[in-house]
Write an enzyme that holds these catalytic residues in place. Structure first.
Site, PDB file in Angstrom:
ATOM      1  CD  GLU A 129      -2.870   1.314   2.058  1.00  0.00           C
ATOM      2  OE1 GLU A 129      -3.788   2.281   2.120  1.00  0.00           O
ATOM      3  OE2 GLU A 129      -3.161   0.204   2.706  1.00  0.00           O
ATOM      4  CG  PHE A 182       0.818 -13.646   2.024  1.00  0.00           C
ATOM      5  CD1 PHE A 182       1.834 -12.831   2.106  1.00  0.00           C
ATOM      6  CD2 PHE A 182      -0.787 -13.330   2.504  1.00  0.00           C
ATOM      7  CE1 PHE A 182       1.401 -11.473   2.555  1.00  0.00           C
ATOM      8  CE2 PHE A 182      -1.041 -12.315   3.052  1.00  0.00           C
ATOM      9  CZ  PHE A 182       0.084 -11.193   3.074  1.00  0.00           C
ATOM     10  NE  ARG A 238       9.800 -19.283  -2.096  1.00  0.00           N
ATOM     11  CZ  ARG A 238      10.458 -20.065  -2.648  1.00  0.00           C
ATOM     12  NH1 ARG A 238      11.516 -19.504  -3.329  1.00  0.00           N
ATOM     13  NH2 ARG A 238      10.099 -21.231  -2.835  1.00  0.00           N
TER      14      ARG A 238
END
Length: 145
Positions: free
Chosen positions: A65, A92, A94
């Protein structure tokens, strides 16, 4: 002032918004403000880890962000506009456990009222760790009457 200011590709924040202590709290290193290849990174520290030793997902989301908001804000400020996060989706892939996380973002849509970004997070070994999409709202800068 944020780390990285004065580095190639990083602006000196010409708009009058108050500086963000949040970026300093995370230890954000600004690498590039260009909407075609905005980049920033943060070093892994113990206070940025979740209980199992991985970089906290909220930290990575915050970095996404921050990169997208900053680059958009710098691009629209001269038009009297401000930028603020509207939505974010981070997948997500890894975990990041050592070194640093780097977010590389690219504005895919630059509209009058919204910008849409694609971003990827890489670890210090340049492995893909997360994919994100960020929408930034573009609004007139609030007057301070």
């Amino acid at each position: 002032m944020c780390e990285g200011v004065g580095s190639p590709g990083v602006s000196d924040d010409p708009y009058p918004a108050p500086p963000s202590d949040y970026a300093a709290l995370l230890g954000t290193e600004w690498l590039d403000d260009d909407p075609d290849h905005a980049r920033a990174r943060v070093a892994i520290r113990d206070d940025l880890r979740q209980p199992f030793g991985l970089m906290h997902g909220g930290v990575l989301s915050s970095l996404v962000e921050s990169v997208c908001s900053r680059a958009t804000a710098l691009a629209v400020f001269d038009e009297g506009m401000a930028a603020m996060g509207q939505s974010i989706n981070v997948s997500f892939i890894r975990p990041i456990t050592a070194g640093h996380a780097e977010v590389r973002a690219r504005a895919r849509h630059r509209g009058r009222t919204t910008w849409v970004w694609e971003a990827e997070a890489l670890d210090a070994e340049q492995r893909l760790c997360a994919l994100a999409q960020m929408t930034i709202a573009i609004r007139p800068i609030p007057r301070s009457d």
